[in-house]
Design a protein around this motif. Structure first.
Motif, PDB file in Angstrom:
ATOM      1  N   ASN A 160       0.876  -1.389  -0.058  1.00  0.00           N
ATOM      2  CA  ASN A 160      -0.172  -0.174   0.014  1.00  0.00           C
ATOM      3  C   ASN A 160       0.541   1.287  -0.127  1.00  0.00           C
ATOM      4  O   ASN A 160       0.379   1.760   0.897  1.00  0.00           O
ATOM      5  CB  ASN A 160      -0.852  -0.183   1.041  1.00  0.00           C
ATOM      6  CG  ASN A 160      -1.997   0.993   1.008  1.00  0.00           C
ATOM      7  OD1 ASN A 160      -2.420   1.426   0.019  1.00  0.00           O
ATOM      8  ND2 ASN A 160      -2.033   1.212   2.299  1.00  0.00           N
ATOM      9  N   ASN A 161       1.469   1.038  -0.916  1.00  0.00           N
ATOM     10  CA  ASN A 161       3.112   2.153  -1.161  1.00  0.00           C
ATOM     11  C   ASN A 161       2.530   3.518  -2.142  1.00  0.00           C
ATOM     12  O   ASN A 161       1.735   2.898  -2.868  1.00  0.00           O
ATOM     13  CB  ASN A 161       4.066   2.094  -0.904  1.00  0.00           C
ATOM     14  CG  ASN A 161       4.519   1.346   0.061  1.00  0.00           C
ATOM     15  OD1 ASN A 161       5.153   1.952   0.667  1.00  0.00           O
ATOM     16  ND2 ASN A 161       4.654   0.285   0.328  1.00  0.00           N
ATOM     17  N   THR A 162       2.866   4.526  -2.799  1.00  0.00           N
ATOM     18  CA  THR A 162       2.123   5.094  -3.066  1.00  0.00           C
ATOM     19  C   THR A 162       4.675   5.255  -3.917  1.00  0.00           C
ATOM     20  O   THR A 162       5.205   5.723  -3.894  1.00  0.00           O
ATOM     21  CB  THR A 162       2.254   6.961  -3.436  1.00  0.00           C
ATOM     22  OG1 THR A 162       0.974   6.305  -2.886  1.00  0.00           O
ATOM     23  CG2 THR A 162       2.418   7.760  -4.397  1.00  0.00           C
ATOM     24  N   ILE A 163       3.973   4.688  -5.237  1.00  0.00           N
ATOM     25  CA  ILE A 163       5.338   4.729  -6.146  1.00  0.00           C
ATOM     26  C   ILE A 163       5.744   5.927  -7.117  1.00  0.00           C
ATOM     27  O   ILE A 163       4.778   6.398  -8.151  1.00  0.00           O
ATOM     28  CB  ILE A 163       5.776   3.881  -6.407  1.00  0.00           C
ATOM     29  CG1 ILE A 163       5.540   2.248  -5.778  1.00  0.00           C
ATOM     30  CG2 ILE A 163       7.482   3.351  -7.045  1.00  0.00           C
ATOM     31  CD1 ILE A 163       6.321   3.002  -4.199  1.00  0.00           C
ATOM     32  N   HIS A 164       6.372   7.147  -6.840  1.00  0.00           N
ATOM     33  CA  HIS A 164       6.062   8.163  -7.605  1.00  0.00           C
ATOM     34  C   HIS A 164       7.120   9.166  -8.257  1.00  0.00           C
ATOM     35  O   HIS A 164       8.293   9.458  -7.849  1.00  0.00           O
ATOM     36  CB  HIS A 164       5.776   9.657  -6.573  1.00  0.00           C
ATOM     37  CG  HIS A 164       5.207  10.779  -6.709  1.00  0.00           C
ATOM     38  ND1 HIS A 164       3.896  10.618  -8.150  1.00  0.00           N
ATOM     39  CD2 HIS A 164       5.665  11.798  -6.957  1.00  0.00           C
ATOM     40  CE1 HIS A 164       3.731  11.804  -8.121  1.00  0.00           C
ATOM     41  NE2 HIS A 164       4.983  12.831  -7.852  1.00  0.00           N
ATOM     42  N   SER A 165       6.689   9.003  -9.511  1.00  0.00           N
ATOM     43  CA  SER A 165       8.114   9.093 -10.922  1.00  0.00           C
ATOM     44  C   SER A 165       8.328  10.905 -10.234  1.00  0.00           C
ATOM     45  O   SER A 165       6.859  11.288 -10.829  1.00  0.00           O
ATOM     46  CB  SER A 165       7.966   8.951 -12.074  1.00  0.00           C
ATOM     47  OG  SER A 165       8.275   6.897 -11.773  1.00  0.00           O
ATOM     48  N   VAL A 166       8.932  11.483 -10.707  1.00  0.00           N
ATOM     49  CA  VAL A 166       9.610  13.209 -10.287  1.00  0.00           C
ATOM     50  C   VAL A 166      10.239  13.334 -11.511  1.00  0.00           C
ATOM     51  O   VAL A 166       9.740  14.839 -11.802  1.00  0.00           O
ATOM     52  CB  VAL A 166       9.605  13.463  -8.112  1.00  0.00           C
ATOM     53  CG1 VAL A 166       9.168  13.033  -8.077  1.00  0.00           C
ATOM     54  CG2 VAL A 166      11.114  12.777  -8.954  1.00  0.00           C
TER      55      VAL A 166
END
Length: 622
Positions: A493-499
């Protein structure tokens, strides 16, 4: 002594809606009392009222006394009183047309007997009894009846003069909506299609993951037969995962017959443990579940169980609620015992055997931390992870005093090289920027766990170097390969976020003999608007046998259709890349690299905390 099923049949005049009906040979009400399951020191029973008059009766109620027992709960009626007990009709079963019946069940502690049933329908009468044996033999029989309504148990009896009364009888139990044992559903209880039993049927949301949950008592560790009554008038079959005690045991198909009012059944064997079991149906198609009318479970000692309750408050599980450990207080503004985390950490022995907390007040801590002391929890204040920041700004190209570069491992803002470390409500950041590998967290050790944390960087944000690691409800962001390494790591339940633009999210270097690498359970894969559509792969193999799996993860549109790519001279032929029921704009499974795998439900069911970590169950996963 054999357990018994006792029937108390009373035919009396009926008082209905304030009008006394004339008694005749064919005008009377029948009330029956049946012991449906008896395990010696407790039992379940059923009381059934039948309108044998020529007129409709309303708002029935009955009362009875248990000479040797106390009733603990009832279903399909409102229970009041304390020996004698009174059960009153509910709204949906209060009106009985001529010839109609209503039944309710109850559970009691103590010894079953032959009570007299009284009430507005039954009046006062003496009882007559009929006794049959209700014990288990070596050849169990399955009993199921579609005429049973609303969680009524039906005994499937066996004769055995030597069977002990403590052995629960085999019975069938119908679990209807809005009755004891029915716990939750992601939808509504509907009545728009005829032919249902009970008060209606469950119409779930039309989404993957829509679910229904039941709670069931069983007497034995054994396989029990379950029959699911459903309707599917849609255009295609609907598939669901059947979970028992949070483990997916089977995938079931609910075929269509193009008619919502023609109900069908699916039979399945389910493994129960002795005691309370959870049973959950989870939709695996975007149409949600079929309409579920009821489930019937057959086996020894089947009864409805109380539904699980949620934890009282999130704070009860938070590290700040722990009072049984030594606590070292840190505040960057000087208001606590220690001003830096390193100063607090230095007071702990390198051979520490006492679980210890370092509690960190909000603030920015510009420290390059090396953690080598085991059994330490780094605890930020609840909800303050965004303002509790551990930061440094080294990159792999940063020079040491001797003029050589510190390299990727040396760039880490926080390095863990020990076992049994927990972190919660904290941000770990590498502020170097773009242009070089710059690690925020390097994690190397067994039983490392992180919850409600933010890991911020660009290239190589999180180095899961080795060991076993668990991440829950975290935000992890970066650009290139920003989750990489050889550890067995679960991200739940993580958010894996590309910036920013990058070739892949992950770069696992899993050893060939290690069965699991980086495992993502649920959660989301997101991106800032500047990341181009279809430009980022889910992973590339840093070592030949790199392993990564995404299970029920929502993928943004920035994920490429091919999904998986190789790194350098490695080949995808040896990589172990897989997905199961990924969703979202990036879940274009038909175009995936042919070397990757779309898991079956059976294969996906092996991706559990227990299977992945063995004897270690992270406390943050509970």
């Amino acid at each position: 002594m054999n357990s018994s099923t006792t029937t108390n049949l009373l035919k009396l005049s009926v008082l209905s809606a304030g009008i006394m009906l004339a008694a005749s040979q064919h005008a009377g009400a029948a009330c029956s009392y049946t012991v449906t399951n008896n395990w010696g020191n407790g039992f379940t029973g059923e009381i059934k009222v039948t309108n044998n008059t020529g007129q409709t009766v309303n708002n029935w109620s009955v009362s009875w006394r248990e000479p040797g027992a106390s009733v603990t709960n009832a279903w399909n009626a409102t229970l009041s009183g304390a020996n004698p007990y009174t059960a009153s009709a509910l709204g949906w079963n209060a009106t009985l047309a001529p010839g109609a019946s209503a039944s309710f069940g109850f559970q009691a502690n103590g010894t079953a007997s032959t009570p007299t049933v009284n009430g507005s329908l039954c009046g006062v009468a003496t009882s007559s009894t009929a006794t049959t044996s209700s014990t288990q033999s070596s050849t169990p029989a399955v009993s199921s009846s579609s005429s049973i309504k609303s969680s009524v148990a039906v005994s499937s009896s066996k004769s055995s003069s030597s069977a002990a009364s403590s052995i629960p009888a085999e019975s069938s139990w119908i679990f209807e909506e809005s009755a004891v044992g029915f716990c939750s559903n992601s939808g509504v209880i509907d009545t728009k299609h005829s032919g249902y039993t009970g008060t209606g049927f469950i119409d779930t949301e039309n989404v993957i993951g829509a679910s229904i949950l039941w709670s069931i008592n069983a007497a034995n560790n054994a396989s029990y037969n379950m029959q699911i009554r459903f309707g599917n008038g849609g255009s295609a079959a609907r598939r669901a995962s059947l979970e028992v005690n949070d483990i997916s045991i089977k995938t079931l198909d609910f075929p269509t017959n193009s008619n919502w009012t023609q109900w069908q059944t699916v039979n399945v064997s389910v493994p129960f443990k002795a005691g309370v079991n959870s049973v959950k149906l989870v939709a695996e198609t975007a149409d949600g579940l079929a309409n579920i009318d009821s489930i019937s479970v057959t086996g020894n000692g089947v009864t409805p169980a109380a539904c699980p309750t949620a934890p009282t408050t999130p704070a009860a599980q938070d590290c700040n609620s722990v009072t049984s450990q030594p606590i070292l207080q840190v505040a960057a503004d000087g208001s606590a015992t220690y001003k830096t985390i390193a100063a607090a950490l230095n007071t702990i022995s390198s051979s520490n055997t006492t679980p210890t907390q370092i509690r960190i007040k909000p603030g920015t801590y510009r420290e390059k931390l090396l953690i080598t002391k085991p059994l330490v929890t780094f605890c930020g204040q609840t909800g303050k992870e965004a303002s509790t920041i551990l930061t440094y700004n080294d990159g792999a190209s940063t020079l040491k005093a001797d003029g050589t570069a510190i390299g990727t491992s040396g760039s880490a803002s926080v390095t863990i090289k020990t076992n049994d470390i927990s972190m919660e409500n904290i941000t770990i950041e590498n502020s170097f920027g773009i242009g070089s590998q710059a690690v925020a967290l390097l994690a190397q050790g067994q039983r490392l766990q992180f919850r409600n944390c933010r890991l911020l960087g660009n290239q190589d944000t999180l180095y899961t170097h080795s060991g076993t690691q668990y991440y829950r409800n975290c935000h992890i962001q970066g650009t290139v390969d920003f989750i990489f390494g050889a550890a067995t790591a679960v991200f739940e339940n993580n958010t894996i976020h590309s910036v920013g633009g990058g070739s892949a999210l992950t770069a696992p270097s899993t050893e060939q003999t290690v069965p699991y690498g980086l495992v993502f359970l649920g959660g989301k894969v997101t991106a800032t608007p500047n990341v181009a559509k279809g430009s980022v792969a889910l992973g590339r193999n840093w070592r030949p046998y790199g392993a990564a799996a995404y299970i029920r993860t929502e993928l943004g549109q920035h994920i490429s259709a091919v999904g998986w790519v190789k790194m350098s001279e490695n080949t995808l032929d040896t990589a172990r890349f897989s997905e199961y029921l990924t969703t979202g704009a990036g879940a274009n499974t038909s175009a995936r690299a042919p070397q990757s795998k779309q898991l079956t439900a059976t294969q996906a069911a092996t991706y559990t905390i227990g299977n992945i970590f063995g004897s270690w169950q992270p406390s943050y996963s509970k």
